[in-house]
Scaffold this motif. Structure first.
Motif, PDB file in Angstrom:
ATOM      1  N   UNK A 403     -13.970  39.493  37.315  1.00  0.00           N
ATOM      2  CA  UNK A 403     -15.418  39.484  38.103  1.00  0.00           C
ATOM      3  C   UNK A 403     -15.587  41.058  38.293  1.00  0.00           C
ATOM      4  N   UNK A 404     -16.924  41.308  38.143  1.00  0.00           N
ATOM      5  CA  UNK A 404     -17.573  42.501  38.444  1.00  0.00           C
ATOM      6  C   UNK A 404     -17.493  43.451  37.176  1.00  0.00           C
ATOM      7  N   UNK A 405     -17.003  42.838  35.942  1.00  0.00           N
ATOM      8  CA  UNK A 405     -17.102  43.666  34.874  1.00  0.00           C
ATOM      9  C   UNK A 405     -18.634  43.598  34.185  1.00  0.00           C
ATOM     10  N   UNK A 406     -18.743  44.719  33.288  1.00  0.00           N
ATOM     11  CA  UNK A 406     -19.985  44.747  32.784  1.00  0.00           C
ATOM     12  C   UNK A 406     -20.379  43.797  31.548  1.00  0.00           C
ATOM     13  N   UNK A 407     -21.378  42.689  31.972  1.00  0.00           N
ATOM     14  CA  UNK A 407     -21.154  41.676  30.985  1.00  0.00           C
ATOM     15  C   UNK A 407     -21.778  41.902  29.590  1.00  0.00           C
ATOM     16  N   UNK A 408     -22.653  43.098  29.319  1.00  0.00           N
ATOM     17  CA  UNK A 408     -22.975  43.560  28.052  1.00  0.00           C
ATOM     18  C   UNK A 408     -21.711  43.961  27.066  1.00  0.00           C
ATOM     19  N   UNK A 409     -20.877  44.557  27.860  1.00  0.00           N
ATOM     20  CA  UNK A 409     -19.618  45.020  27.110  1.00  0.00           C
ATOM     21  C   UNK A 409     -18.715  43.583  26.955  1.00  0.00           C
TER      22      UNK A 409
END
Length: 605
Positions: A403-409
């Motif tokens: 949760x909250x991670x950078x979705x692009x990465x």
């Protein structure tokens, strides 16, 4: 093995410098020496205008040494300036090497540049120690932007710099829609998650795109399904491109809430979409190779409109419901329907329910009948199922998408493995998956429910079924397992329905079940059934099968050349839509700019 004193960043930097030196020199031999003998390369749009996964130094060398533009493929594309992606969340780090207890490798993201075409990309590496030093188990390269035509990342100004040219948002939006309809570049058939995210990406990249959606409202493709339907993947990894769900949304989003979000997404992303619109059923889209445009007749809310897009994208999802019809059905006094037409189980309180199937829809039906007081609920499992508990599945998914991670990465990481290598690694970890759900699995076996993790002799679990069967024969257990173990749902296993009697359904072993309602959770027809109905047999023959891994080690015809110029197919779930729309947009953008010619599809098997 990495020890406490080893500097992962230093090892990654040195290895990447070697790869960069070999690539810049066009030295295929030195380039492949950066890999393990059985290492892998996955490439999207860098070494060719297609997707490809290649195994072994020998295989990689054979591919990169092919002649392209009078040189080797490696030299022709001009891969150079490979640098660690230190600005991302994917800095060099240790990872456990599957099958090598206690051993650790090094993984991380990098950026690079291409000379021809002039482009930039992102990649990911996984290094493991060997007698020759650290070598790549897998390297991923993916084009991310064409130089001079980058996707804007800043906010639009909103207020013009020239105060004498003030306009309203409504005027600007109306002008944009008019421009799209007057000179259409891309027509997208289907306004589900795939069509919406593709259109949002195209708009950001300045490509004129129009969606036609058969239902009256955006989101109806979810809104009109059975009431208890919800996502079985957590909200964050199921996010839409550019626009995540609000923090107060549930972890597993229900159908109506999701549908309403999709409708708001279309508005907020300013997507141009015609609802209540279909391609006219008595005409087949025709492509003119000289004009490089399609002629498509669309019935828009009862009025026929002829469109001439340069590209046609089919984002229609699976085929129509697969409905079996049995002898004696007309004499059956109860109700029979496919799960797609389930309106809820409240009316069946005190009734006997039989559910044919053992996938996610079946589980949802059974839970609905039990929750609404059916007298009995029986699940008819015709063949074995690959079942994973929601707890175990969510733990696996959130490992990549916390949760909250950078979705692009996170999307880069999640898609960086060659599919066949991902299956091998999944097979190596299948024992851990079984162990996590061992108690549940044993309870299900005791009740006669048959489990499997194999497809065509390969035991690799859910991932293999996703790649080869579009997730058919799998079940993410949101509660059906305990209902079976606790006796709320009975299991009838290993039989096929044969025919109906007035008050019962009879099976091929001669047994029968009394029933007031029979729900057919028998899945949907293949993706190609929709495509053939729309495009006709001639174009369909060029396409062949859709989905399943082809000889290039990639999903057939998905987001890549189809064998028909100007025609693209966009299947998949939320993560697929969010990530792969970039590559579909880049292929179309490159053709519009004259950077590439239409690419032949990978040969039909």
């Amino acid at each position: 093995m990495i020890t406490k004193g080893v500097d992962a960043n230093q090892i990654a930097t040195e290895w990447l410098a070697g790869l960069d030196k070999a690539a810049s020199a066009g030295d295929v031999e030195q380039f492949t020496q950066c890999f393990l003998p059985d290492g892998w390369l996955r490439d999207i749009l860098c070494f060719s205008w297609d997707f490809r996964s290649i195994e072994s130094r020998t295989g990689i060398a054979s591919y990169l040494i092919e002649t392209l533009a009078g040189s080797t493929r490696l030299a022709a594309v001009g891969l150079h300036d490979l640098t660690l992606d230190t600005s991302s969340t994917l800095k060099p780090s240790a990872f456990p090497i599957p099958g090598a207890e206690g051993a650790l490798g090094i993984q991380g993201a990098f950026r690079f540049t291409l000379r021809d075409p002039a482009a930039r990309g992102r990649g990911f590496f996984r290094l493991v120690p060997s007698q020759e030093g650290y070598k790549a188990l897998a390297v991923y390269t993916a084009m991310h932007e064409l130089v001079g035509h980058e996707e804007p990342t800043e906010r639009p100004r909103g207020i013009p710099l020239d105060a004498t040219r003030m306009t309203t948002w409504e005027e600007d939006r109306a002008a944009e829609v008019q421009a799209i309809e007057d000179d259409l570049t891309v027509l997208i058939v289907g306004g589900g998650q795939c069509g919406l995210m593709a259109a949002a990406r195209f708009r950001r990249m300045g490509i004129h795109a129009l969606i036609i959606e058969k239902t009256p409202r955006v989101g109806d493709v979810w809104r009109n399904r059975y009431p208890t339907l919800s996502l079985h993947i957590p909200a964050h990894p199921s996010s839409f491109l550019y626009q995540s769900y609000p923090k107060n949304f549930p972890e597993y989003i229900g159908r109506t809430k999701l549908a309403d979000f999709m409708e708001s997404y279309a508005i907020q992303q300013e997507i141009t979409i015609w609802t209540s619109s279909i391609i006219q059923s008595n005409t087949v889209p025709v492509f003119d190779p000289e004009m490089k445009r399609w002629t498509v007749v669309v019935n828009r809310a009862g009025n026929n409109v002829t469109l001439n897009p340069k590209h046609l994208i089919l984002a229609m999802g699976s085929g129509k419901p697969h409905i079996i019809r049995l002898p004696g059905q007309e004499k059956f006094k109860g109700e029979v329907y496919h799960s797609d037409f389930h309106l809820g189980a409240k009316k069946y309180r005190g009734k006997k329910a039989v559910v044919i199937g053992a996938g996610n829809a079946c589980a949802d039906m059974c839970q609905d009948f039990v929750s609404n007081g059916a007298a009995s609920t029986t699940l008819v499992q015709r063949s074995a199922t690959c079942l994973t508990s929601l707890k175990t599945s969510t733990a696996q998914i959130t490992g990549n998408y916390p949760e909250g991670c950078d979705l692009v990465d996170a999307d880069l990481f999640a898609n960086s493995l060659p599919p066949r290598l991902a299956v091998k690694l999944s097979a190596a970890r299948i024992g851990e998956v079984k162990k996590a759900d061992a108690e549940l699995h044993q309870g299900l076996r005791d009740k006669g429910f048959e489990l499997t993790w194999k497809h065509k002799g390969v035991e690799a679990g859910t991932l293999l079924f996703i790649y080869e069967k579009f997730a058919g024969s799998t079940l993410l257990d949101t509660g059906i397992g305990n209902l079976i173990v606790d006796g709320h749902v009975s299991v009838k296993q290993g039989v096929e329905p044969s025919h109906f009697e007035e008050n019962a359904i009879v099976f091929n072993d001669g047994s029968k079940l009394d029933a007031d309602v029979v729900v057919l959770c028998t899945g949907n027809q293949p993706i190609m059934s929709n495509i053939e109905a729309l495009m006709g047999p001639e174009i369909s023959a060029k396409i062949g099968a859709v989905w399943g891994l082809d000889g290039a080690g990639e999903l057939r015809r998905a987001w890549r050349p189809t064998g028909q110029q100007g025609l693209w197919i966009f299947p998949g779930g939320f993560g697929h839509a969010r990530y792969y729309c970039r590559f579909l947009a880049l292929q179309i953008q490159a053709e519009l700019l004259g950077v590439k010619e239409p690419t032949p599809g990978y040969p039909v098997a």
